[in-house]
Write an enzyme that holds these catalytic residues in place. Structure first.
Site, PDB file in Angstrom:
ATOM      1  CG  ASP A 195       3.882  -7.635   7.424  1.00 59.50           C
ATOM      2  OD1 ASP A 195       3.254  -7.037   6.597  1.00 59.50           O
ATOM      3  OD2 ASP A 195       3.620  -7.927   8.293  1.00 59.50           O
ATOM      4  NE  ARG A 204      -5.619  -5.817   5.845  1.00 60.26           N
ATOM      5  CZ  ARG A 204      -5.124  -5.064   4.874  1.00 60.26           C
ATOM      6  NH1 ARG A 204      -5.649  -3.985   4.311  1.00 60.26           N
ATOM      7  NH2 ARG A 204      -3.699  -5.094   4.664  1.00 60.26           N
ATOM      8  CB  THR A 255       2.671   0.438   5.802  1.00 60.81           C
ATOM      9  OG1 THR A 255       1.203   0.094   6.395  1.00 60.81           O
ATOM     10  CG2 THR A 255       3.486   0.057   7.274  1.00 60.81           C
ATOM     11  NE  ARG A 260      -2.134  -4.704  -1.949  1.00 57.78           N
ATOM     12  CZ  ARG A 260      -1.738  -4.232  -0.759  1.00 57.78           C
ATOM     13  NH1 ARG A 260      -0.552  -4.739  -0.061  1.00 57.78           N
ATOM     14  NH2 ARG A 260      -2.075  -3.022  -0.442  1.00 57.78           N
ATOM     15  N   GLY A 278       0.766  -1.279   0.103  1.00 56.89           N
ATOM     16  CA  GLY A 278      -0.011  -0.066  -0.170  1.00 56.89           C
ATOM     17  C   GLY A 278       0.872   1.278   0.044  1.00 56.89           C
ATOM     18  CG  ASP A 314      -2.291  -0.451   8.116  1.00 55.65           C
ATOM     19  OD1 ASP A 314      -3.221   0.822   8.327  1.00 55.65           O
ATOM     20  OD2 ASP A 314      -2.683  -1.361   7.541  1.00 55.65           O
ATOM     21  CG  ASP A 317       0.863  -3.199  10.077  1.00 55.37           C
ATOM     22  OD1 ASP A 317       1.834  -2.661   9.407  1.00 55.37           O
ATOM     23  OD2 ASP A 317      -0.063  -3.822   9.064  1.00 55.37           O
TER      24      ASP A 317
HETATM   25  P1  ATP Z   1       0.758  -3.094   3.286  1.00 52.86           P
HETATM   26  O1  ATP Z   1       1.400  -3.232   4.789  1.00 52.86           O
HETATM   27  O2  ATP Z   1       0.705  -1.722   2.789  1.00 52.86           O
HETATM   28  O3  ATP Z   1      -0.270  -3.909   3.024  1.00 52.86           O
HETATM   29  P2  ATP Z   1       2.984  -4.898   2.258  1.00 52.86           P
HETATM   30  O4  ATP Z   1       4.378  -4.926   1.998  1.00 52.86           O
HETATM   31  O5  ATP Z   1       2.620  -5.839   3.425  1.00 52.86           O
HETATM   32  O6  ATP Z   1       2.191  -3.486   2.538  1.00 52.86           O
HETATM   33  P3  ATP Z   1       1.803  -7.326   0.766  1.00 52.86           P
HETATM   34  O7  ATP Z   1       0.616  -7.048  -0.335  1.00 52.86           O
HETATM   35  O8  ATP Z   1       1.695  -7.924   1.814  1.00 52.86           O
HETATM   36  O9  ATP Z   1       1.937  -5.500   1.065  1.00 52.86           O
HETATM   37  O10 ATP Z   1       3.064  -7.331  -0.112  1.00 52.86           O
HETATM   38  C1  ATP Z   1       3.671  -6.482  -1.195  1.00 52.86           C
HETATM   39  C2  ATP Z   1       4.321  -7.684  -2.008  1.00 52.86           C
HETATM   40  O11 ATP Z   1       5.258  -8.224  -1.640  1.00 52.86           O
HETATM   41  C3  ATP Z   1       3.359  -8.788  -2.489  1.00 52.86           C
HETATM   42  O12 ATP Z   1       2.641  -8.406  -3.689  1.00 52.86           O
HETATM   43  C4  ATP Z   1       4.548  -9.715  -3.180  1.00 52.86           C
HETATM   44  O13 ATP Z   1       4.934  -9.331  -4.140  1.00 52.86           O
HETATM   45  C5  ATP Z   1       5.657  -9.513  -2.104  1.00 52.86           C
HETATM   46  N1  ATP Z   1       5.354 -10.406  -0.815  1.00 52.86           N
HETATM   47  C6  ATP Z   1       4.399 -10.701  -0.056  1.00 52.86           C
HETATM   48  N2  ATP Z   1       4.457 -11.652   0.898  1.00 52.86           N
HETATM   49  C7  ATP Z   1       5.709 -12.220   0.494  1.00 52.86           C
HETATM   50  C8  ATP Z   1       6.166 -13.498   0.914  1.00 52.86           C
HETATM   51  N3  ATP Z   1       5.919 -14.164   1.839  1.00 52.86           N
HETATM   52  N4  ATP Z   1       7.262 -13.736   0.244  1.00 52.86           N
HETATM   53  C9  ATP Z   1       7.868 -13.038  -0.775  1.00 52.86           C
HETATM   54  N5  ATP Z   1       7.455 -12.090  -1.233  1.00 52.86           N
HETATM   55  C10 ATP Z   1       6.079 -11.531  -0.592  1.00 52.86           C
END
Ligand code: ATP
Length: 319
Positions: A103, A171, A125, A72, A11, A127, A129
């Site tokens: 994360d 969330r 982010t 994503r 995000g 959040d 979190d």
């Molecule tokens: P937000 O907190 O805003 O949701 P985020 O980084 O946690 O941010 P995610 O959608 O969980 O957002 O992850 C972003 C991208 O990181 C995913 O689309 C994927 O390409 C990669 N990713 C997520 N989880 C994994 C994982 N377990 N292993 C490898 N790559 C991952």
């Protein structure tokens, strides 16, 4: 390290641009070449990679969102996707990478590090979190946006002597709700980390009215329930007019606050300093106003830092 890359993932969050600027300008200051990778890991596997210079990050400090775009990518998170990403990294001669995101993005950064591409995560982010850091980039802006909305809602709610449920993002973490509930003088805060006692909340609303209170505002983190459902329950139980407001994406936008710009600038700068020393597989954090770094796996395993003291203070002050 002479060539590095930077991307934003997950995000978007206000302040991401300040982090990109800090990465690009620190790298150039140190004599490195720096590539901006557009659309997160999706752009990485597709080769959406462009060299950046001092001016390509000009006039972006005050802008919300991310100039590199974010996405994503499920494909990246497969064996084939990771292979493709590493191959692109080699094609462009990138020796280290800064990933600004949450994360999920850090898990991707860890995978790349394990495949021999030193990668550093910067927490961006709204959040808040991410357990290893006191604050994430974007959180301060988001809570100021929410506070502004609460104050506006309060004007109309008190004119009509109503209760308003304000649903905010979060969330898994109730930080936005707790910080804005405290700052906005909310009569109730509902978050995923704490059990919810609807009857107690309703009693508080009724007692407030009996004491002459003209309005009640309840802040609900999205992970703790749905405002439209709660609206009906509270109206039925209290017999008082109740409305719901779902703030949604306005919480993610807007110019970053000074605090977010400064945090992002410090973190982006620090991430490049790690890469310069060939150090990867780290997450940059702020703890007690010091910028520090942790192993990604250790950072991901840290327990959520829910601030119970603030939550309890908000309860005490809203009697
Ligand atoms: P937000 O907190 O805003 O949701 P985020 O980084 O946690 O941010 P995610 O959608 O969980 O957002 O992850 C972003 C991208 O990181 C995913 O689309 C994927 O390409 C990669 N990713 C997520 N989880 C994994 C994982 N377990 N292993 C490898 N790559 C991952």
């Amino acid at each position: 390290m002479k060539t590095i890359g930077v991307l934003t993932s997950g995000g978007d969050a206000p302040g991401m641009n300040a982090a990109i600027r800090a990465v690009v300008r620190t790298a150039i200051y140190k004599g490195m070449k720096v590539y901006g990778i557009r659309r997160g890991y999706s752009g990485l596997v597709n080769g959406d990679i462009h060299e950046m210079n001092v001016t390509s990050v000009g006039e972006i400090l005050h802008r919300g969102g991310t100039i590199l775009n974010t996405a994503r990518s499920e494909f990246f998170n497969t064996e084939e996707g990771l292979k493709k990403a590493v191959s692109m990294i080699n094609i462009f001669g990138i020796e280290g990478l800064v990933v600004i995101g949450g994360d999920g993005s850090f898990r991707g950064a860890r995978d790349l590090s394990e495949l021999g591409v030193p990668t550093v995560g910067v927490p961006g982010t709204i959040d808040n979190d991410i357990a290893c850091t006191d604050m994430t980039i974007g959180f301060d802006t988001a809570i100021n946006t929410v506070l502004d909305a609460i104050n506006k809602i309060r004007d109309t709610v008190s004119s009509h002597e109503r209760t308003n449920i304000v649903e905010v993002m979060g969330r898994r973490a109730g930080d936005i709700a707790v910080y804005t509930g405290l700052a906005g003088g909310a009569e109730g805060i509902m978050i995923p980390e704490m059990p919810i006692d609807i009857d107690k909340l309703c009693r508080r609303i009724i007692e407030g009215r009996n004491r002459g209170k003209s309005s009640s505002i309840i802040i609900l983190a999205e992970g703790a329930g749905k405002a439209l459902e709660l609206e009906k329950i509270i109206e039925e139980k209290t017999g008082m007019e109740t409305r719901a407001t779902v703030l949604g994406y306005i919480q993610r936008g807007g110019s970053p606050t000074a605090a977010d710009i400064i945090l992002a600038s410090r973190m982006g700068n620090y991430a490049v300093e790690l890469l310069e020393k060939d150090i990867g597989n780290r997450v940059v954090s702020i703890r007690n106003n010091k910028i520090v770094d942790d192993d990604i796996n250790e950072a991901l395993a840290m327990e959520n830092k829910f601030n119970k003291e603030l939550y309890e203070l908000a309860q005490v002050l809203s009697i």
